[in-house]
Design a protein around this motif. Structure first.
Motif, PDB file in Angstrom:
ATOM      1  N   ASN A 145       0.818  -1.219   0.000  1.00 43.60           N
ATOM      2  CA  ASN A 145       0.000   0.000   0.000  1.00 43.60           C
ATOM      3  C   ASN A 145       0.849   1.265   0.000  1.00 43.60           C
ATOM      4  OD1 ASN A 145       0.847   0.251   2.651  1.00 43.60           O
ATOM      5  ND2 ASN A 145      -1.129  -0.325   3.550  1.00 43.60           N
ATOM      6  N   CYS A 146       2.169   1.104   0.148  1.00 50.84           N
ATOM      7  CA  CYS A 146       3.051   2.280   0.163  1.00 50.84           C
ATOM      8  C   CYS A 146       4.467   1.814  -0.149  1.00 50.84           C
ATOM      9  CB  CYS A 146       3.009   2.925   1.548  1.00 50.84           C
ATOM     10  SG  CYS A 146       4.217   4.239   1.778  1.00 50.84           S
ATOM     11  N   LEU A 147       5.172   2.628  -0.934  1.00 51.93           N
ATOM     12  CA  LEU A 147       6.545   2.290  -1.310  1.00 51.93           C
ATOM     13  C   LEU A 147       7.461   2.219  -0.084  1.00 51.93           C
ATOM     14  CD1 LEU A 147       7.939   1.830  -3.987  1.00 51.93           C
ATOM     15  CD2 LEU A 147       8.253   4.278  -4.211  1.00 51.93           C
ATOM     16  N   PHE A 148       7.169   3.035   0.919  1.00 60.20           N
ATOM     17  CA  PHE A 148       8.013   3.091   2.112  1.00 60.20           C
ATOM     18  C   PHE A 148       7.721   1.974   3.110  1.00 60.20           C
ATOM     19  CE2 PHE A 148       8.687   7.556   0.883  1.00 60.20           C
ATOM     20  CZ  PHE A 148      10.029   7.688   1.158  1.00 60.20           C
ATOM     21  N   SER A 149       6.610   1.294   2.929  1.00 56.12           N
ATOM     22  CA  SER A 149       6.199   0.329   3.934  1.00 56.12           C
ATOM     23  C   SER A 149       6.686  -1.072   3.590  1.00 56.12           C
ATOM     24  CB  SER A 149       4.666   0.337   4.027  1.00 56.12           C
ATOM     25  OG  SER A 149       4.253  -0.727   4.840  1.00 56.12           O
ATOM     26  N   ALA A 150       7.165  -1.783   4.619  1.00 56.83           N
ATOM     27  CA  ALA A 150       7.637  -3.152   4.381  1.00 56.83           C
ATOM     28  C   ALA A 150       6.462  -4.136   4.358  1.00 56.83           C
ATOM     29  CB  ALA A 150       8.619  -3.531   5.476  1.00 56.83           C
ATOM     30  N   LYS A 151       5.292  -3.679   4.750  1.00 57.41           N
ATOM     31  CA  LYS A 151       4.141  -4.578   4.856  1.00 57.41           C
ATOM     32  C   LYS A 151       3.608  -4.974   3.483  1.00 57.41           C
ATOM     33  CE  LYS A 151       3.093  -4.117   9.448  1.00 57.41           C
ATOM     34  NZ  LYS A 151       3.754  -2.879   9.849  1.00 57.41           N
ATOM     35  N   GLU A 152       3.238  -6.256   3.371  1.00 62.47           N
ATOM     36  CA  GLU A 152       2.712  -6.759   2.096  1.00 62.47           C
ATOM     37  C   GLU A 152       1.495  -7.625   2.374  1.00 62.47           C
ATOM     38  OE1 GLU A 152       5.909  -8.907   0.266  1.00 62.47           O
ATOM     39  OE2 GLU A 152       7.095  -7.086   0.014  1.00 62.47           O
ATOM     40  N   SER A 153       0.607  -7.706   1.401  1.00 63.67           N
ATOM     41  CA  SER A 153      -0.563  -8.579   1.547  1.00 63.67           C
ATOM     42  C   SER A 153      -0.570  -9.546   0.374  1.00 63.67           C
ATOM     43  CB  SER A 153      -1.850  -7.763   1.531  1.00 63.67           C
ATOM     44  OG  SER A 153      -1.788  -6.800   2.541  1.00 63.67           O
ATOM     45  N   GLN A 205      -9.093  -4.850   0.558  1.00 65.02           N
ATOM     46  CA  GLN A 205      -9.739  -3.838   1.409  1.00 65.02           C
ATOM     47  C   GLN A 205      -8.948  -3.611   2.699  1.00 65.02           C
ATOM     48  OE1 GLN A 205     -13.822  -4.703   2.505  1.00 65.02           O
ATOM     49  NE2 GLN A 205     -14.197  -2.502   2.712  1.00 65.02           N
ATOM     50  N   LYS A 206      -8.539  -4.734   3.315  1.00 70.85           N
ATOM     51  CA  LYS A 206      -7.797  -4.633   4.571  1.00 70.85           C
ATOM     52  C   LYS A 206      -6.451  -3.907   4.347  1.00 70.85           C
ATOM     53  CE  LYS A 206      -6.732  -7.735   8.360  1.00 70.85           C
ATOM     54  NZ  LYS A 206      -6.399  -9.114   8.603  1.00 70.85           N
ATOM     55  N   ALA A 207      -5.785  -4.265   3.258  1.00 74.89           N
ATOM     56  CA  ALA A 207      -4.482  -3.645   2.968  1.00 74.89           C
ATOM     57  C   ALA A 207      -4.650  -2.136   2.765  1.00 74.89           C
ATOM     58  CB  ALA A 207      -3.870  -4.284   1.728  1.00 74.89           C
ATOM     59  N   VAL A 208      -5.691  -1.748   2.065  1.00 72.36           N
ATOM     60  CA  VAL A 208      -5.924  -0.327   1.798  1.00 72.36           C
ATOM     61  C   VAL A 208      -6.267   0.395   3.109  1.00 72.36           C
ATOM     62  CG1 VAL A 208      -7.469   1.307   0.606  1.00 72.36           C
ATOM     63  CG2 VAL A 208      -6.603  -0.708  -0.604  1.00 72.36           C
ATOM     64  N   GLN A 209      -7.098  -0.231   3.914  1.00 68.63           N
ATOM     65  CA  GLN A 209      -7.494   0.376   5.197  1.00 68.63           C
ATOM     66  C   GLN A 209      -6.299   0.639   6.100  1.00 68.63           C
ATOM     67  OE1 GLN A 209     -10.334   1.624   6.535  1.00 68.63           O
ATOM     68  NE2 GLN A 209     -10.935   1.489   4.393  1.00 68.63           N
ATOM     69  N   LYS A 210      -5.319  -0.262   6.010  1.00 73.96           N
ATOM     70  CA  LYS A 210      -4.161  -0.173   6.919  1.00 73.96           C
ATOM     71  C   LYS A 210      -3.108   0.834   6.458  1.00 73.96           C
ATOM     72  CE  LYS A 210      -3.927  -4.531   9.348  1.00 73.96           C
ATOM     73  NZ  LYS A 210      -3.323  -5.867   9.298  1.00 73.96           N
ATOM     74  N   LYS A 211      -3.335   1.468   5.342  1.00 72.59           N
ATOM     75  CA  LYS A 211      -2.308   2.374   4.814  1.00 72.59           C
ATOM     76  C   LYS A 211      -2.070   3.532   5.792  1.00 72.59           C
ATOM     77  CE  LYS A 211      -1.398   5.016   0.588  1.00 72.59           C
ATOM     78  NZ  LYS A 211      -1.271   4.777  -0.851  1.00 72.59           N
ATOM     79  N   PHE A 212      -0.802   3.780   6.070  1.00 65.00           N
ATOM     80  CA  PHE A 212      -0.460   4.876   6.974  1.00 65.00           C
ATOM     81  C   PHE A 212      -0.689   6.216   6.293  1.00 65.00           C
ATOM     82  CE2 PHE A 212       2.129   1.563   9.047  1.00 65.00           C
ATOM     83  CZ  PHE A 212       1.799   1.803  10.378  1.00 65.00           C
ATOM     84  N   LYS A 213      -0.845   7.239   7.120  1.00 63.90           N
ATOM     85  CA  LYS A 213      -1.122   8.577   6.582  1.00 63.90           C
ATOM     86  C   LYS A 213       0.106   9.114   5.827  1.00 63.90           C
ATOM     87  CE  LYS A 213      -3.353  12.822   8.202  1.00 63.90           C
ATOM     88  NZ  LYS A 213      -2.722  13.755   7.353  1.00 63.90           N
ATOM     89  N   GLY A 259      -8.635 -19.969  -4.956  1.00 57.84           N
ATOM     90  CA  GLY A 259     -10.035 -19.774  -5.334  1.00 57.84           C
ATOM     91  C   GLY A 259     -10.812 -18.925  -4.340  1.00 57.84           C
ATOM     92  N   ASP A 260     -10.077 -18.252  -3.412  1.00 57.31           N
ATOM     93  CA  ASP A 260     -10.764 -17.390  -2.432  1.00 57.31           C
ATOM     94  C   ASP A 260     -10.960 -15.991  -3.017  1.00 57.31           C
ATOM     95  OD1 ASP A 260     -10.542 -19.508  -0.693  1.00 57.31           O
ATOM     96  OD2 ASP A 260      -8.631 -18.798   0.152  1.00 57.31           O
ATOM     97  N   SER A 261     -11.889 -15.262  -2.423  1.00 55.65           N
ATOM     98  CA  SER A 261     -12.086 -13.883  -2.859  1.00 55.65           C
ATOM     99  C   SER A 261     -10.903 -13.049  -2.360  1.00 55.65           C
ATOM    100  CB  SER A 261     -13.390 -13.340  -2.271  1.00 55.65           C
ATOM    101  OG  SER A 261     -13.410 -11.943  -2.454  1.00 55.65           O
ATOM    102  N   ILE A 262     -10.353 -12.243  -3.257  1.00 59.04           N
ATOM    103  CA  ILE A 262      -9.206 -11.427  -2.826  1.00 59.04           C
ATOM    104  C   ILE A 262      -9.658 -10.025  -2.395  1.00 59.04           C
ATOM    105  CG2 ILE A 262      -7.472 -12.690  -4.150  1.00 59.04           C
ATOM    106  CD1 ILE A 262      -7.550 -10.431  -6.232  1.00 59.04           C
ATOM    107  N   GLU A 263     -10.933  -9.730  -2.595  1.00 59.06           N
ATOM    108  CA  GLU A 263     -11.403  -8.375  -2.259  1.00 59.06           C
ATOM    109  C   GLU A 263     -11.222  -8.032  -0.771  1.00 59.06           C
ATOM    110  OE1 GLU A 263     -14.877  -9.356  -4.362  1.00 59.06           O
ATOM    111  OE2 GLU A 263     -14.745  -7.589  -5.644  1.00 59.06           O
ATOM    112  N   PRO A 264     -11.537  -8.947   0.160  1.00 54.58           N
ATOM    113  CA  PRO A 264     -11.332  -8.593   1.573  1.00 54.58           C
ATOM    114  C   PRO A 264      -9.859  -8.303   1.892  1.00 54.58           C
ATOM    115  CG  PRO A 264     -12.704 -10.558   1.377  1.00 54.58           C
ATOM    116  CD  PRO A 264     -12.183 -10.260   0.002  1.00 54.58           C
TER     117      PRO A 264
END
Ligand code: SAM
Length: 335
Positions: free
Chosen positions: A274-282, A299-307, A291-296
């Protein structure tokens, strides 16, 4: 979920309409600030997204509001099925663009035109052949330089991205701007950013302020024109009056543009960042393959984006090495 859903809106109300997809981890150059000297551990081939998976994921993002896709890498044009990928993505009705080192681009001009691609970003950090070889560990300056002007001649909108590193190439700022005198290109100076293994140090940055100081030393205030930046633009745009092209500064470090960030990144092995500076990945590829839905997950990754800057609220936090040693090398993120 419907196309009106807001899975791409984060908790700071930023709407993400721009997806950058890395197609490959490998590159035909070895830029020292992008790839560690010892190389990188490549993902096994089976862990990389196939063109069908790229298309499926990209289509989903488009359904949720993405209007712009940029393909990057590694070097996108060394991927064997680049033609299929470009053709498929060109059916999505979004603005499609690429970032490349331009080494092979002359072979792909008909393909780019067929796919309606008009905007190409080319990376070039020096106009001096020896310096180019030093930074890229390859002796290919002439080819890249020639291809930049070939693209211009063929009618593409070309942006030349140049990462400035103190003591290496900051003395070329004016030479780069002079390229815009006769050619309608946009030269963009990028502040050096920290990633795993790239020997980053705050003192190596040539800041936005320092770049503009060099420009003001060379050109009179009357000739330096501030251009209007478009919404979500990462660059502060300028031109020298009478010159055909323009120049800009991407001040990711000293003056970040996080408030208007609308970008998400998908790595070649299917991890959403969600950010070039962040080490976090989903990991969205594993779920897609199961075969699972990737939308959740999205959504979670986007929600967690730092300001701001992946949670590094002030520049001192950037100096803490463990913060970027956890982040991938740029070559496997896709700048
Ligand atoms: N191979 C392609 C190219 O050369 O443009 C695409 C991939 S490359 C990783 C994309 C961009 O990331 C390049 O413009 C490169 O200069 C930029 N980049 C890599 N490492 C960087 C760093 N440490 N700081 C700022 N930009 C960086």
């Amino acid at each position: 979920m419907t196309s009106n859903s807001s899975i791409l809106t984060d908790s700071h109300n930023r709407v993400h309409t721009y997806l950058r997809i890395s197609l490959i981890e490998r590159c035909n150059l070895r830029c020292t600030y992008c790839m560690p000297q010892q190389g990188i551990k490549l993902s096994p081939r089976s862990h990389l997204m196939t063109y069908e998976e790229i298309f499926e994921i990209a289509s989903l993002f488009v359904k949720h509001g993405v209007t712009k896709i940029r393909l990057t890498g590694g070097e996108p044009f060394i991927r064997k099925d680049i033609d299929v990928i470009l053709h498929k993505l060109s059916t999505l009705g979004v603005e499609l663009s690429v970032t490349t080192n331009a080494l092979l681009i002359d072979r792909f001009i008909p393909l780019l035109k067929e796919c309606g691609i008009t905007n190409i970003n080319v990376s070039l950090d020096s106009l001096d052949s020896d310096r180019f070889s030093h930074i890229t560990r390859r002796n290919e300056f002439e080819k890249v330089y020639k291809n930049i002007f070939l693209l211009v001649k063929e009618g593409f909108n070309v942006k030349v991205n140049s990462v400035l590193i103190k003591g290496f190439n900051e003395d070329e700022i004016i030479d780069f701007i002079e390229l815009t005198k006769q050619s309608p290109i946009v030269v963009r100076f990028i502040e050096f950013m920290p990633f795993d293994g790239n020997k980053w140090d705050l003192s190596k940055i040539v800041s936005y302020a320092a770049i503009m100081e060099s420009v003001r030393e060379e050109f009179s205030a009357k000739t330096i024109e501030k251009l209007k930046d478009s919404p979500n633009d990462t660059a502060k745009n300028y031109k020298i009056k009478g010159y055909r092209g323009s120049f800009a500064v991407i001040s990711s470090v000293t003056n970040p543009f996080c408030d208007t960030c609308n970008r998400l990144r998908l790595t070649a092995n299917g991890q959403l960042k969600n950010c070039l500076f962040s080490a976090k990945e989903s990991d969205i590829l594993t779920s897609l393959r199961n075969g699972d839905s990737i939308e959740p997950i999205i959504q979670k990754a986007v929600q967690k984006k730092f300001k701001i800057r992946g949670g590094m609220n002030n520049i001192d936090m950037l100096k803490e090495p463990q913060r970027h040693s956890q982040n991938r090398s740029m070559i496997t993120i896709g700048g």
